[in-house]
Design an enzyme around this catalytic site. Structure first.
Site, short mmCIF file in Angstrom:
data_model
loop_
_atom_site.label_atom_id
_atom_site.label_comp_id
_atom_site.label_asym_id
_atom_site.label_seq_id
_atom_site.Cartn_x
_atom_site.Cartn_y
_atom_site.Cartn_z
N HIS A 118 -0.23 1.10 -10.17
CA HIS A 118 -1.04 0.24 -9.32
C HIS A 118 -1.67 -0.90 -10.14
CE1 HIS A 118 -3.40 0.24 -5.28
NE2 HIS A 118 -3.21 -0.99 -5.73
N ARG A 159 0.84 -1.19 0.00
CA ARG A 159 0.00 0.00 0.00
C ARG A 159 0.88 1.24 0.00
NH1 ARG A 159 -3.30 -2.93 -1.50
NH2 ARG A 159 -5.34 -3.44 -0.60
#
Length: 308
Positions: free
Chosen positions: A271, A223
């Site tokens: 991502h 993350r």
């Protein structure tokens, strides 16, 4: 019993794909999609991804919260009623994609692909030191991290795991808790696959980087909040870190003026290391939807105390 989808970051096409699978499984399901949720009192199951903070308080009869992916930090960071369980997605394809991405990053560093791309641009023919000797350390050895260790070890590369708790009979060398420095002393490629919890937020910071062996390579696919972004470039300039492969960021998309764009030793991807497949994920949510109706155990329910 009604179900609501709250995922404002996903496109209309993505949401339509999820709806199609839900309707295929149960054509009669009462389904509402944010922001057009007019009957909030009928919502007992909510499916979330990067939802507006505080929206869970608007559903008075909520009985189950389902993440649309493997991560639940976006849920745990918000208000969650104590009695309402949270489930996540477990998909072998997510593991497959994540492991392949990490292996790609490790091998690109090991065989210096970026160096040779730059050499081509400058028409440089340099055969010296074609391989960087590496030992790979993975922080976070759950389903994803364990698979990365297995696959990298299968290539003949030395691997070590690190986690928060002891593990008996773990299949690879393993350190935990206060043994962090011992772990870092053994590795020169660090892969972050930690779950995001209050304890691990900001874990990748200048204090940690100063404990790295000189010229350690960093890969973060967990993350964006794990990394204190302002600490990374100084760590590269000081030689603690030789470079980084980053797939996640504090703010996404990464702003145009962010210094990472201009840093040659930082490789950026948007991502995409592992993307949830709605055809695999939606049936898991519908299974729990039925389990809730029948008072059966929920699949892939998280431990709220641990945060994952």
């Amino acid at each position: 019993m009604g179900l609501a989808i709250v995922a404002p970051s996903k496109s209309k096409k993505e949401i339509a794909n999820w709806i199609a699978v839900f309707k295929e499984i149960d054509p009669h399901i009462e389904l509402q999609v944010y922001p057009d949720i007019s009957k909030k009192e009928s919502v007992e199951v909510v499916v979330l991804w990067q939802h507006p903070t505080g929206i869970l308080k608007e559903f008075p009869n909520l009985k189950l919260i389902c993440s649309m992916g493997s991560g639940v930090d976006h849920i745990m960071a918000d208000y969650v009623p104590d009695q309402v369980p949270i489930t996540r997605i477990v998909d072998p394809r997510l593991t497959f994609s994540m492991t392949n991405y990490v292996v790609m990053g490790i091998l690109n560093y090991h065989r210096q692909l970026l160096r040779y791309i730059r050499d081509k641009q400058s028409k440089t023919w340099d055969m010296t030191n074609p391989e960087i000797p590496i030992t790979v350390g993975v922080m976070g050895v759950g389903e994803l991290g364990g698979d990365v260790l297995d696959k990298v070890a299968g290539l003949g590369i030395s691997v070590i795991g690190y986690g928060n708790r002891p593990k008996s009979d773990f299949r690879h060398p393993y350190f935990h808790g206060e043994q962090l420095q011992e772990f870092l002393n053994e590795v020169n490629v660090v892969v972050c696959l930690l779950p995001l919890t209050p304890k691990t937020e900001g874990f990748l910071n200048k204090d940690l980087f100063q404990k790295f062996q000189k010229d350690t390579y960093l890969i973060n696919v967990a993350r964006g909040k794990h990394l204190i972004e302002a600490d990374l470039i100084p760590a590269i300039e000081s030689g603690h870190i030789s470079g980084a492969l980053l797939d996640v960021f504090q703010k996404e998309p990464l702003p145009d003026n962010h210094p990472f764009w201009e840093q040659e030793q930082i490789t950026i991807t948007p991502h995409i290391a592992s993307i949830t497949n709605h055809k695999a994920a939606a049936p898991q949510i519908m299974e729990n939807y039925r389990n809730l109706q029948q008072n059966l155990p929920l699949a892939n329910q998280i431990n709220k105390d641990q945060g994952y």
